[in-house]
Design a protein around this motif. Structure first.
Motif, PDB file in Angstrom:
ATOM      1  N   ASN A  17      29.122  36.259 -23.265  1.00  0.00           N
ATOM      2  CA  ASN A  17      30.283  37.144 -23.173  1.00  0.00           C
ATOM      3  C   ASN A  17      31.452  36.430 -22.489  1.00  0.00           C
ATOM      4  O   ASN A  17      32.580  36.462 -22.977  1.00  0.00           O
ATOM      5  CB  ASN A  17      29.886  38.402 -22.397  1.00  0.00           C
ATOM      6  CG  ASN A  17      31.051  39.323 -22.146  1.00  0.00           C
ATOM      7  OD1 ASN A  17      31.587  39.908 -23.075  1.00  0.00           O
ATOM      8  ND2 ASN A  17      31.436  39.452 -20.889  1.00  0.00           N
ATOM      9  N   ASP A  18      31.163  35.755 -21.376  1.00  0.00           N
ATOM     10  CA  ASP A  18      32.215  35.053 -20.640  1.00  0.00           C
ATOM     11  C   ASP A  18      32.771  33.881 -21.443  1.00  0.00           C
ATOM     12  O   ASP A  18      33.979  33.648 -21.445  1.00  0.00           O
ATOM     13  CB  ASP A  18      31.686  34.570 -19.289  1.00  0.00           C
ATOM     14  CG  ASP A  18      31.342  35.720 -18.355  1.00  0.00           C
ATOM     15  OD1 ASP A  18      31.729  36.871 -18.662  1.00  0.00           O
ATOM     16  OD2 ASP A  18      30.694  35.466 -17.332  1.00  0.00           O
ATOM     17  N   TYR A  19      31.897  33.141 -22.136  1.00  0.00           N
ATOM     18  CA  TYR A  19      32.367  32.039 -22.989  1.00  0.00           C
ATOM     19  C   TYR A  19      33.340  32.583 -24.031  1.00  0.00           C
ATOM     20  O   TYR A  19      34.412  32.016 -24.247  1.00  0.00           O
ATOM     21  CB  TYR A  19      31.198  31.336 -23.699  1.00  0.00           C
ATOM     22  CG  TYR A  19      31.674  30.250 -24.625  1.00  0.00           C
ATOM     23  CD1 TYR A  19      31.855  28.953 -24.149  1.00  0.00           C
ATOM     24  CD2 TYR A  19      31.992  30.508 -25.953  1.00  0.00           C
ATOM     25  CE1 TYR A  19      32.324  27.954 -24.981  1.00  0.00           C
ATOM     26  CE2 TYR A  19      32.468  29.515 -26.787  1.00  0.00           C
ATOM     27  CZ  TYR A  19      32.629  28.243 -26.303  1.00  0.00           C
ATOM     28  OH  TYR A  19      33.116  27.254 -27.128  1.00  0.00           O
ATOM     29  N   PHE A  20      32.967  33.692 -24.667  1.00  0.00           N
ATOM     30  CA  PHE A  20      33.813  34.300 -25.694  1.00  0.00           C
ATOM     31  C   PHE A  20      35.194  34.637 -25.130  1.00  0.00           C
ATOM     32  O   PHE A  20      36.217  34.338 -25.746  1.00  0.00           O
ATOM     33  CB  PHE A  20      33.125  35.553 -26.249  1.00  0.00           C
ATOM     34  CG  PHE A  20      33.958  36.327 -27.221  1.00  0.00           C
ATOM     35  CD1 PHE A  20      34.160  35.858 -28.512  1.00  0.00           C
ATOM     36  CD2 PHE A  20      34.548  37.526 -26.843  1.00  0.00           C
ATOM     37  CE1 PHE A  20      34.945  36.572 -29.406  1.00  0.00           C
ATOM     38  CE2 PHE A  20      35.319  38.242 -27.733  1.00  0.00           C
ATOM     39  CZ  PHE A  20      35.522  37.765 -29.018  1.00  0.00           C
ATOM     40  N   PHE A  21      35.234  35.237 -23.937  1.00  0.00           N
ATOM     41  CA  PHE A  21      36.521  35.635 -23.374  1.00  0.00           C
ATOM     42  C   PHE A  21      37.329  34.460 -22.848  1.00  0.00           C
ATOM     43  O   PHE A  21      38.560  34.477 -22.923  1.00  0.00           O
ATOM     44  CB  PHE A  21      36.342  36.727 -22.324  1.00  0.00           C
ATOM     45  CG  PHE A  21      36.034  38.067 -22.941  1.00  0.00           C
ATOM     46  CD1 PHE A  21      36.869  38.618 -23.889  1.00  0.00           C
ATOM     47  CD2 PHE A  21      34.899  38.764 -22.589  1.00  0.00           C
ATOM     48  CE1 PHE A  21      36.598  39.833 -24.484  1.00  0.00           C
ATOM     49  CE2 PHE A  21      34.609  39.980 -23.162  1.00  0.00           C
ATOM     50  CZ  PHE A  21      35.456  40.525 -24.121  1.00  0.00           C
ATOM     51  N   PHE A  22      36.669  33.428 -22.320  1.00  0.00           N
ATOM     52  CA  PHE A  22      37.392  32.196 -21.978  1.00  0.00           C
ATOM     53  C   PHE A  22      38.026  31.612 -23.240  1.00  0.00           C
ATOM     54  O   PHE A  22      39.185  31.189 -23.241  1.00  0.00           O
ATOM     55  CB  PHE A  22      36.453  31.141 -21.370  1.00  0.00           C
ATOM     56  CG  PHE A  22      36.247  31.253 -19.892  1.00  0.00           C
ATOM     57  CD1 PHE A  22      37.294  31.084 -19.007  1.00  0.00           C
ATOM     58  CD2 PHE A  22      34.983  31.499 -19.378  1.00  0.00           C
ATOM     59  CE1 PHE A  22      37.100  31.165 -17.642  1.00  0.00           C
ATOM     60  CE2 PHE A  22      34.778  31.586 -18.015  1.00  0.00           C
ATOM     61  CZ  PHE A  22      35.833  31.420 -17.144  1.00  0.00           C
ATOM     62  N   PHE A  23      37.255  31.574 -24.316  1.00  0.00           N
ATOM     63  CA  PHE A  23      37.732  31.011 -25.586  1.00  0.00           C
ATOM     64  C   PHE A  23      38.903  31.825 -26.135  1.00  0.00           C
ATOM     65  O   PHE A  23      39.914  31.263 -26.576  1.00  0.00           O
ATOM     66  CB  PHE A  23      36.581  30.954 -26.597  1.00  0.00           C
ATOM     67  CG  PHE A  23      36.976  30.371 -27.912  1.00  0.00           C
ATOM     68  CD1 PHE A  23      37.217  29.012 -28.037  1.00  0.00           C
ATOM     69  CD2 PHE A  23      37.108  31.171 -29.024  1.00  0.00           C
ATOM     70  CE1 PHE A  23      37.589  28.459 -29.254  1.00  0.00           C
ATOM     71  CE2 PHE A  23      37.477  30.631 -30.246  1.00  0.00           C
ATOM     72  CZ  PHE A  23      37.723  29.277 -30.365  1.00  0.00           C
ATOM     73  N   ILE A  24      38.796  33.160 -26.121  1.00  0.00           N
ATOM     74  CA  ILE A  24      39.882  34.032 -26.599  1.00  0.00           C
ATOM     75  C   ILE A  24      41.142  33.790 -25.771  1.00  0.00           C
ATOM     76  O   ILE A  24      42.249  33.726 -26.320  1.00  0.00           O
ATOM     77  CB  ILE A  24      39.456  35.514 -26.547  1.00  0.00           C
ATOM     78  CG1 ILE A  24      38.360  35.791 -27.563  1.00  0.00           C
ATOM     79  CG2 ILE A  24      40.637  36.443 -26.771  1.00  0.00           C
ATOM     80  CD1 ILE A  24      38.763  35.582 -29.007  1.00  0.00           C
ATOM     81  N   ASN A  35      42.004  31.018 -24.298  1.00  0.00           N
ATOM     82  CA  ASN A  35      42.555  29.732 -24.748  1.00  0.00           C
ATOM     83  C   ASN A  35      43.296  29.883 -26.075  1.00  0.00           C
ATOM     84  O   ASN A  35      44.364  29.298 -26.269  1.00  0.00           O
ATOM     85  CB  ASN A  35      41.451  28.687 -24.896  1.00  0.00           C
ATOM     86  CG  ASN A  35      40.956  28.179 -23.564  1.00  0.00           C
ATOM     87  OD1 ASN A  35      41.607  28.349 -22.552  1.00  0.00           O
ATOM     88  ND2 ASN A  35      39.801  27.557 -23.582  1.00  0.00           N
ATOM     89  N   LEU A  36      42.731  30.670 -26.984  1.00  0.00           N
ATOM     90  CA  LEU A  36      43.399  30.880 -28.278  1.00  0.00           C
ATOM     91  C   LEU A  36      44.722  31.617 -28.112  1.00  0.00           C
ATOM     92  O   LEU A  36      45.691  31.314 -28.810  1.00  0.00           O
ATOM     93  CB  LEU A  36      42.481  31.643 -29.234  1.00  0.00           C
ATOM     94  CG  LEU A  36      41.305  30.870 -29.795  1.00  0.00           C
ATOM     95  CD1 LEU A  36      40.506  31.755 -30.757  1.00  0.00           C
ATOM     96  CD2 LEU A  36      41.754  29.602 -30.498  1.00  0.00           C
ATOM     97  N   PHE A  39      37.433  24.320 -26.998  1.00  0.00           N
ATOM     98  CA  PHE A  39      36.027  24.725 -27.052  1.00  0.00           C
ATOM     99  C   PHE A  39      35.252  24.324 -25.798  1.00  0.00           C
ATOM    100  O   PHE A  39      34.305  25.001 -25.415  1.00  0.00           O
ATOM    101  CB  PHE A  39      35.335  24.105 -28.278  1.00  0.00           C
ATOM    102  CG  PHE A  39      35.672  24.792 -29.556  1.00  0.00           C
ATOM    103  CD1 PHE A  39      35.073  25.988 -29.903  1.00  0.00           C
ATOM    104  CD2 PHE A  39      36.611  24.250 -30.420  1.00  0.00           C
ATOM    105  CE1 PHE A  39      35.387  26.632 -31.080  1.00  0.00           C
ATOM    106  CE2 PHE A  39      36.926  24.884 -31.601  1.00  0.00           C
ATOM    107  CZ  PHE A  39      36.323  26.087 -31.937  1.00  0.00           C
ATOM    108  N   ILE A  40      35.632  23.233 -25.156  1.00  0.00           N
ATOM    109  CA  ILE A  40      34.874  22.724 -24.011  1.00  0.00           C
ATOM    110  C   ILE A  40      35.264  23.416 -22.709  1.00  0.00           C
ATOM    111  O   ILE A  40      34.409  23.645 -21.850  1.00  0.00           O
ATOM    112  CB  ILE A  40      35.042  21.196 -23.896  1.00  0.00           C
ATOM    113  CG1 ILE A  40      34.321  20.530 -25.054  1.00  0.00           C
ATOM    114  CG2 ILE A  40      34.494  20.675 -22.579  1.00  0.00           C
ATOM    115  CD1 ILE A  40      34.494  19.039 -25.116  1.00  0.00           C
ATOM    116  N   SER A  41      36.519  23.776 -22.539  1.00  0.00           N
ATOM    117  CA  SER A  41      36.923  24.394 -21.268  1.00  0.00           C
ATOM    118  C   SER A  41      36.184  25.703 -20.988  1.00  0.00           C
ATOM    119  O   SER A  41      35.857  25.971 -19.829  1.00  0.00           O
ATOM    120  CB  SER A  41      38.435  24.568 -21.192  1.00  0.00           C
ATOM    121  OG  SER A  41      38.891  25.526 -22.091  1.00  0.00           O
TER     122      SER A  41
END
Length: 183
Positions: free
Chosen positions: A25-32, A34-35, A57-59
């Motif tokens: 869940n946290d990866y998804f929201f970090f990625f969103i 960034n987008l 993708f890495i951050s």
């Protein structure tokens, strides 16, 4: 029916499984987040290099790893309180500082990009990440907690014992503390 089955399945799963779900869940929201930053820099999107796209993708992996090492996945979402939210905010602020220093270093060395992200962009990303991650934790808390209190209580004494009692009763389905009385 499907929602209740899913809820019971998640609640009965192991702590590791719950931590993995929270991390995803946290990866998804970090990625969103960034987008969204990339979207706001739309005029520069044409110049996005493959290295910058890889950083996008890495951050989030770095962010989730930092949250793991800072203990964000040790607490249960069902029992989240203000202290947990404050600790999560502190952890996200530390991640923001790490990201900021990393981007400043990268920008000075000009390895991945030159002047692509400003401090304002990093601040926007951090703000979005806080709203998304803490918001998702609060939504999960309201979804997974079955607090239907049968009686409301007043606590006499607002000292440390009264505060401890209120904290303990907060997770009770029988009594809901609504106020303190102190002389």
């Amino acid at each position: 029916m499907f929602i209740n089955n899913l809820k019971q399945r998640i609640l009965s799963s192991s702590r590791l499984t719950k931590s993995i779900i929270a991390g995803a869940n946290d990866y998804f929201f970090f990625f969103i987040s960034n987008l969204v930053i990339l979207f706001f820099n739309q005029e520069r999107i044409e110049s996005i290099s493959s290295e910058l796209f890889l950083v996008t993708f890495i951050s989030p992996v770095i962010g989730v790893s930092c949250l793991y090492f800072l203990g964000a996945y040790r607490s249960l979402v069902r029992f989240i309180d203000f202290t947990s939210i404050l600790e999560l905010t502190r952890s996200l602020f530390l991640i923001f500082l790490i990201h900021s220093l990393g981007f400043i270093y990268i920008d000075q060395v000009q390895i991945l990009f030159s002047h692509f992200l400003s401090f304002k962009d990093l601040l926007l990303g951090w703000s979005l990440t806080i709203v998304f991650i803490i918001g998702s934790r609060l939504l999960a808390n309201s979804f997974f907690s079955d607090q239907i209190s049968s009686s409301r209580v007043l606590i006499y004494g607002a000292g440390s014992a009264g505060i401890q009692l209120a904290s303990a009763l907060k997770f009770s389905s029988e009594m809901e503390p609504i106020a303190f009385i102190d002389t």
